[in-house]
Design an enzyme around this catalytic site. Sequence first.
Site, mmCIF file in Angstrom:
data_model
loop_
_atom_site.group_PDB
_atom_site.id
_atom_site.type_symbol
_atom_site.label_atom_id
_atom_site.label_comp_id
_atom_site.label_asym_id
_atom_site.label_seq_id
_atom_site.Cartn_x
_atom_site.Cartn_y
_atom_site.Cartn_z
ATOM 1 N N THR A 109 0.903 -1.117 0.102
ATOM 2 C CA THR A 109 -0.072 0.139 0.129
ATOM 3 C C THR A 109 0.847 1.285 -0.025
ATOM 4 O OG1 THR A 109 -0.259 0.104 2.354
ATOM 5 C CG2 THR A 109 -2.091 -1.069 1.197
ATOM 6 N N GLU A 165 -4.694 4.004 3.627
ATOM 7 C CA GLU A 165 -3.879 2.927 2.954
ATOM 8 C C GLU A 165 -4.147 2.456 1.689
ATOM 9 O OE1 GLU A 165 -2.385 0.148 6.482
ATOM 10 O OE2 GLU A 165 -4.584 0.318 6.261
ATOM 11 N N ASN A 222 0.859 4.770 1.465
ATOM 12 C CA ASN A 222 0.145 5.391 2.697
ATOM 13 C C ASN A 222 0.122 7.018 2.725
ATOM 14 O OD1 ASN A 222 -0.242 2.916 4.361
ATOM 15 N ND2 ASN A 222 1.730 2.898 3.706
#
Length: 171
Positions: free
Chosen positions: A62, A116, A64
């Site tokens: 992910t 995320e 962020n």
Amino acid sequence: PRRFHAPRTPARAAAAAPPPPPAGSPRLISAASKAEVLQEPIVLCGKITSGAGRGSTIGIPTANLPSIAFPALESAPSGVYFGFCHVPNFPSALSCVTNVGYAPTFNAPGSPRTVETHVLTYSSSEKAAVSDLRGGLFVLCLVGFLRGEEKFAGKEELVANIVNDIEVAKR
């Protein structure tokens, strides 16, 4: 908000319903039946920060963003969204799924809210563009809501639900 999928008649819903999972399988939240297009998109822009690193360890990396920097998220419900993002060094927008919330499967109550985003990549050039985004400018446009945030029994159940969210977002 408008429904993302066409309304289902009882006969169509029964025909489209998946078979029950085998015993011992992870519990799946039905994102497809709850997916909605947002009345207005939520647009965020910021520098990608380092997260806990769990996404990469479960095969779902992910990007962020610090949610505290975005007043647009204050009234947005915690949960899984779908949309588009623009990443550095790639010419066009890419599809994505984003969790806005507290990651209750791993984090203790009172943990800070996070944003995320998992970028959906298909080609080798897309995969190369998103291989390491830390510190880069990230533009995120959330256009739909898949499901509310859930605390899962463990990593296996969480991963199964994220994979399901990704499949629903691809539709």
